[in-house]
Motif scaffolding. Structure first.
Motif, PDB file in Angstrom:
ATOM      1  N   ALA A   1     -21.272   9.661 -18.903  1.00 42.86           N
ATOM      2  CA  ALA A   1     -20.174  10.087 -19.780  1.00 42.86           C
ATOM      3  C   ALA A   1     -18.896   9.284 -19.546  1.00 42.86           C
ATOM      4  O   ALA A   1     -18.114   9.076 -20.469  1.00 42.86           O
ATOM      5  CB  ALA A   1     -19.903  11.572 -19.562  1.00 42.86           C
ATOM      6  N   PHE A   2     -18.697   8.832 -18.322  1.00 39.83           N
ATOM      7  CA  PHE A   2     -17.482   8.097 -17.952  1.00 39.83           C
ATOM      8  C   PHE A   2     -17.870   6.827 -17.191  1.00 39.83           C
ATOM      9  O   PHE A   2     -17.709   6.745 -15.974  1.00 39.83           O
ATOM     10  CB  PHE A   2     -16.558   8.967 -17.095  1.00 39.83           C
ATOM     11  CG  PHE A   2     -16.216  10.289 -17.731  1.00 39.83           C
ATOM     12  CD1 PHE A   2     -15.319  10.349 -18.786  1.00 39.83           C
ATOM     13  CD2 PHE A   2     -16.800  11.462 -17.290  1.00 39.83           C
ATOM     14  CE1 PHE A   2     -14.994  11.552 -19.374  1.00 39.83           C
ATOM     15  CE2 PHE A   2     -16.487  12.678 -17.880  1.00 39.83           C
ATOM     16  CZ  PHE A   2     -15.587  12.728 -18.925  1.00 39.83           C
ATOM     17  N   PRO A   3     -18.382   5.824 -17.896  1.00 37.89           N
ATOM     18  CA  PRO A   3     -18.965   4.657 -17.223  1.00 37.89           C
ATOM     19  C   PRO A   3     -17.977   3.655 -16.635  1.00 37.89           C
ATOM     20  O   PRO A   3     -18.353   2.847 -15.786  1.00 37.89           O
ATOM     21  CB  PRO A   3     -19.793   4.000 -18.332  1.00 37.89           C
ATOM     22  CG  PRO A   3     -19.107   4.395 -19.595  1.00 37.89           C
ATOM     23  CD  PRO A   3     -18.561   5.771 -19.347  1.00 37.89           C
ATOM     24  N   THR A   4     -16.718   3.700 -17.060  1.00 37.00           N
ATOM     25  CA  THR A   4     -15.750   2.717 -16.581  1.00 37.00           C
ATOM     26  C   THR A   4     -14.555   3.416 -15.948  1.00 37.00           C
ATOM     27  O   THR A   4     -14.281   4.590 -16.256  1.00 37.00           O
ATOM     28  CB  THR A   4     -15.228   1.842 -17.746  1.00 37.00           C
ATOM     29  OG1 THR A   4     -14.468   2.680 -18.635  1.00 37.00           O
ATOM     30  CG2 THR A   4     -16.366   1.163 -18.499  1.00 37.00           C
TER      31      THR A   4
ATOM     32  N   ILE B   1     -24.972  13.416 -10.829  1.00 32.75           N
ATOM     33  CA  ILE B   1     -24.177  12.189 -10.720  1.00 32.75           C
ATOM     34  C   ILE B   1     -24.310  11.364 -11.990  1.00 32.75           C
ATOM     35  O   ILE B   1     -23.322  10.882 -12.544  1.00 32.75           O
ATOM     36  CB  ILE B   1     -24.594  11.387  -9.465  1.00 32.75           C
ATOM     37  CG1 ILE B   1     -24.209  12.179  -8.209  1.00 32.75           C
ATOM     38  CG2 ILE B   1     -23.948  10.005  -9.456  1.00 32.75           C
ATOM     39  CD1 ILE B   1     -24.819  11.659  -6.927  1.00 32.75           C
ATOM     40  N   ASP B   2     -25.537  11.213 -12.492  1.00 32.66           N
ATOM     41  CA  ASP B   2     -25.757  10.454 -13.733  1.00 32.66           C
ATOM     42  C   ASP B   2     -25.037  11.086 -14.916  1.00 32.66           C
ATOM     43  O   ASP B   2     -24.496  10.373 -15.765  1.00 32.66           O
ATOM     44  CB  ASP B   2     -27.251  10.347 -14.049  1.00 32.66           C
ATOM     45  CG  ASP B   2     -27.976   9.361 -13.150  1.00 32.66           C
ATOM     46  OD1 ASP B   2     -27.299   8.607 -12.407  1.00 32.66           O
ATOM     47  OD2 ASP B   2     -29.224   9.336 -13.198  1.00 32.66           O
TER      48      ASP B   2
ATOM     49  N   SER C   1     -12.368   4.885 -18.610  1.00 35.43           N
ATOM     50  CA  SER C   1     -12.880   6.099 -19.253  1.00 35.43           C
ATOM     51  C   SER C   1     -12.755   7.323 -18.342  1.00 35.43           C
ATOM     52  O   SER C   1     -12.779   8.448 -18.823  1.00 35.43           O
ATOM     53  CB  SER C   1     -14.337   5.908 -19.683  1.00 35.43           C
ATOM     54  OG  SER C   1     -15.190   5.800 -18.558  1.00 35.43           O
ATOM     55  N   ARG C   2     -12.612   7.104 -17.043  1.00 33.52           N
ATOM     56  CA  ARG C   2     -12.468   8.212 -16.094  1.00 33.52           C
ATOM     57  C   ARG C   2     -11.016   8.635 -15.885  1.00 33.52           C
ATOM     58  O   ARG C   2     -10.745   9.617 -15.205  1.00 33.52           O
ATOM     59  CB  ARG C   2     -13.097   7.831 -14.748  1.00 33.52           C
ATOM     60  CG  ARG C   2     -14.602   7.727 -14.795  1.00 33.52           C
ATOM     61  CD  ARG C   2     -15.200   7.568 -13.409  1.00 33.52           C
ATOM     62  NE  ARG C   2     -14.971   6.253 -12.828  1.00 33.52           N
ATOM     63  CZ  ARG C   2     -15.760   5.194 -13.008  1.00 33.52           C
ATOM     64  NH1 ARG C   2     -16.829   5.284 -13.778  1.00 33.52           N
ATOM     65  NH2 ARG C   2     -15.476   4.045 -12.433  1.00 33.52           N
ATOM     66  N   LYS C   3     -10.087   7.921 -16.484  1.00 28.67           N
ATOM     67  CA  LYS C   3      -8.667   8.203 -16.270  1.00 28.67           C
ATOM     68  C   LYS C   3      -8.312   9.650 -16.639  1.00 28.67           C
ATOM     69  O   LYS C   3      -7.583  10.318 -15.907  1.00 28.67           O
ATOM     70  CB  LYS C   3      -7.805   7.226 -17.074  1.00 28.67           C
ATOM     71  CG  LYS C   3      -6.333   7.392 -16.814  1.00 28.67           C
ATOM     72  CD  LYS C   3      -5.517   6.352 -17.556  1.00 28.67           C
ATOM     73  CE  LYS C   3      -4.043   6.542 -17.270  1.00 28.67           C
ATOM     74  NZ  LYS C   3      -3.235   5.574 -18.007  1.00 28.67           N
ATOM     75  N   ALA C   4      -8.826  10.132 -17.748  1.00 34.12           N
ATOM     76  CA  ALA C   4      -8.508  11.499 -18.183  1.00 34.12           C
ATOM     77  C   ALA C   4      -8.985  12.542 -17.176  1.00 34.12           C
ATOM     78  O   ALA C   4      -8.349  13.582 -17.006  1.00 34.12           O
ATOM     79  CB  ALA C   4      -9.114  11.780 -19.543  1.00 34.12           C
TER      80      ALA C   4
END
Length: 122
Positions: A18-21, A12-13, A24-27
């Motif tokens: 790698a994608f904290p927001t 999970i970490d 940033s997770r949109k991709a």
């Protein structure tokens, strides 16, 4: 929490760091949608795979992966890379590095060692 990984904080970490927001997770949301619509792009790539047939190739696949770990898929990859080493990890599905990390790392270490030995023998 993901059902597949349960409460595995390390996994999970790895994703959350790698994608904290949300931005940033949109991709990670858009990529799977786009890749399923990219058949012609994949076809163009597949038509050129023969150019790499003489290169060393290692296929590390999860046996539980219905798309890649089946005999038909392996035969297709072998048609592109006849000398490829194929390792089927029996307890892994698609995310082999997470589902069978010890076997995955062992395979990577063997590959790196073989590459180093081959490089030194040239």
């Amino acid at each position: 929490m993901n059902k597949k990984w349960g409460n595995n904080k390390a996994i999970i970490d790895a994703y959350e760091i790698a994608f904290p927001t949300p931005e940033s997770r949109k991709a990670t949301l858009v990529f799977p949608q786009h890749i399923t619509l990219s058949e012609s792009w994949f076809q163009k790539i597949e038509e050129k795979l023969h150019l790499l047939a003489d290169k060393p190739v290692e296929l590390i696949l999860g046996k539980k992966n219905r798309t890649l770990g089946n005999p038909e898929s392996i035969a297709k990859w072998r048609s592109f890379y006849p000398n490829a080493n194929v390792q089927l990890l029996p307890d892994a599905d698609h995310f082999i590095q997470e589902e069978s990390p010890e076997s995955f790392v062992f395979a990577l270490r063997r590959i790196l060692k073989e590459n180093k030995e081959n490089k030194n023998s040239i």
